[in-house]
Design a protein around this motif. Sequence first.
Motif, PDB file in Angstrom:
ATOM      1  N   LEU A   1       0.865  -1.187  -0.073  1.00  0.00           N
ATOM      2  CA  LEU A   1      -0.143   0.082   0.030  1.00  0.00           C
ATOM      3  C   LEU A   1       0.657   1.392   0.207  1.00  0.00           C
ATOM      4  O   LEU A   1       0.531   2.058  -0.714  1.00  0.00           O
ATOM      5  CB  LEU A   1      -0.863  -0.024   1.112  1.00  0.00           C
ATOM      6  CG  LEU A   1      -2.100  -1.052   1.311  1.00  0.00           C
ATOM      7  CD1 LEU A   1      -3.022  -1.096   2.481  1.00  0.00           C
ATOM      8  CD2 LEU A   1      -2.829  -0.868   0.045  1.00  0.00           C
ATOM      9  N   PHE A   2       2.059   1.249   0.659  1.00  0.00           N
ATOM     10  CA  PHE A   2       2.827   2.559   0.926  1.00  0.00           C
ATOM     11  C   PHE A   2       3.446   2.526  -0.384  1.00  0.00           C
ATOM     12  O   PHE A   2       3.713   3.699  -0.954  1.00  0.00           O
ATOM     13  CB  PHE A   2       3.830   2.323   1.902  1.00  0.00           C
ATOM     14  CG  PHE A   2       4.665   3.496   2.074  1.00  0.00           C
ATOM     15  CD1 PHE A   2       4.109   4.505   3.135  1.00  0.00           C
ATOM     16  CD2 PHE A   2       5.799   3.771   1.361  1.00  0.00           C
ATOM     17  CE1 PHE A   2       4.811   5.620   3.236  1.00  0.00           C
ATOM     18  CE2 PHE A   2       6.625   4.880   1.613  1.00  0.00           C
ATOM     19  CZ  PHE A   2       6.066   5.851   2.683  1.00  0.00           C
TER      20      PHE A   2
ATOM     21  N   LEU B   1       1.231   7.037  -6.676  1.00  0.00           N
ATOM     22  CA  LEU B   1       0.308   7.949  -6.900  1.00  0.00           C
ATOM     23  C   LEU B   1       0.705   9.295  -6.576  1.00  0.00           C
ATOM     24  O   LEU B   1       0.306  10.300  -7.423  1.00  0.00           O
ATOM     25  CB  LEU B   1      -1.186   7.638  -6.279  1.00  0.00           C
ATOM     26  CG  LEU B   1      -1.723   6.102  -6.765  1.00  0.00           C
ATOM     27  CD1 LEU B   1      -2.932   5.927  -5.915  1.00  0.00           C
ATOM     28  CD2 LEU B   1      -2.160   6.376  -8.137  1.00  0.00           C
ATOM     29  N   VAL B   2       1.177   9.698  -5.367  1.00  0.00           N
ATOM     30  CA  VAL B   2       1.589  11.025  -5.049  1.00  0.00           C
ATOM     31  C   VAL B   2       2.633  11.727  -5.816  1.00  0.00           C
ATOM     32  O   VAL B   2       2.674  12.757  -6.256  1.00  0.00           O
ATOM     33  CB  VAL B   2       2.042  10.684  -3.525  1.00  0.00           C
ATOM     34  CG1 VAL B   2       2.637  12.228  -3.137  1.00  0.00           C
ATOM     35  CG2 VAL B   2       0.969  10.485  -2.526  1.00  0.00           C
TER      36      VAL B   2
ATOM     37  N   CYS C   1       2.033   1.734  -3.543  1.00  0.00           N
ATOM     38  CA  CYS C   1       1.473   2.412  -4.385  1.00  0.00           C
ATOM     39  C   CYS C   1       0.933   3.699  -3.997  1.00  0.00           C
ATOM     40  O   CYS C   1       0.583   4.552  -4.931  1.00  0.00           O
ATOM     41  CB  CYS C   1      -0.102   1.477  -4.118  1.00  0.00           C
ATOM     42  SG  CYS C   1      -0.080  -0.331  -4.901  1.00  0.00           S
ATOM     43  N   GLY C   2       0.910   4.162  -2.784  1.00  0.00           N
ATOM     44  CA  GLY C   2       0.883   5.668  -2.441  1.00  0.00           C
ATOM     45  C   GLY C   2       1.866   6.296  -2.969  1.00  0.00           C
ATOM     46  O   GLY C   2       1.618   7.594  -3.404  1.00  0.00           O
TER      47      GLY C   2
END
Length: 327
Positions: free
Chosen positions: A74-75, A81-82, A77-78
Amino acid sequence: MTDLIFSINAVAPIVLMVCLGYLLRRIGIIPMSITASLNRMVFRVFLPAMLFLNVYKIQSAQDISFGYIVYALLFTCGVFLVTIPIVMLITKDNRQRGPLLQGTFRSNFALVGIPLATSLFGEAGGMVASMLSAFLIPLLNVLAVVALSIFGGDSSKKPSPLKILLGIVKNPLIQSIALGGVVLLIRAAFVRYGVTFRLTDLKPVYSVLSSLSSVATPLALITLGAQFEFSAVPTLKKQIFWTVLSRGFLVPASALIIAYTMGCFEGAHFAAFLAVFATPVAVSSVPMSQEMGADAVLAGQMVVWSTLVSGITVFLATLVLKTIGVF
């Protein structure tokens, strides 16, 4: 001093291999004209063999907590995106945006992550990192294909979802990981039904795969060094600065602070996080950038400079984690 020596030992072999490649080109042993072919061979032959064996060598996943795996995925992917709007602000050159995006989220976990985690937290750290690699490496490669597909050479063309999907399916690194997963499932079925045959019993095949795998890292680093140009630094200083800042400090600091705040991870998990988020930009990002029409020169610069900075990052992070009692 011990932590500093450990950090230097972790990244020094990478730096020395790159320097060797640069020296071999300067004295004429490796002409610049063949470096593109070497990169293509690394991307299509040696790295796939290495990733296939990495997946195949994973042991049973029983009794392993998957919370840290979910967090790492998740991190990652974050971060992906950021970073998209950030790289669009940093440069207007579409060929540079893909490598810049890769340089923020894509670590050298496949090459140095597991040994680093093992050095940090012994066998437990290595086991946790090995389990994580089965999920993280495919994700990193899929996101890399997406990044380079979205930011292609022609900024006027909008990315086609079908083109991105085909790029993922056709990517040799992803194909090798998928094949390794299939063979891994077959091995598990053999274990369940008492079949003693293993891939290692095909000794000529396994020996060839092992030989190809052992060549992947040194050849990729030597080729990177042969392509490296100091003259490119002034024109890419803004992009290099962002990579050093994000890969060397922002990403590892954020990942470790959030994980510590959550309070549900152990020392072995933090060893794996450090191996994921504090290691340099993946060497494989260079041949992949070249193959997909992105700026391979920038990709190479990011690998080199993030490698130089990662020793400091690993040292500081290890020191802090030891001070607060995680290690």
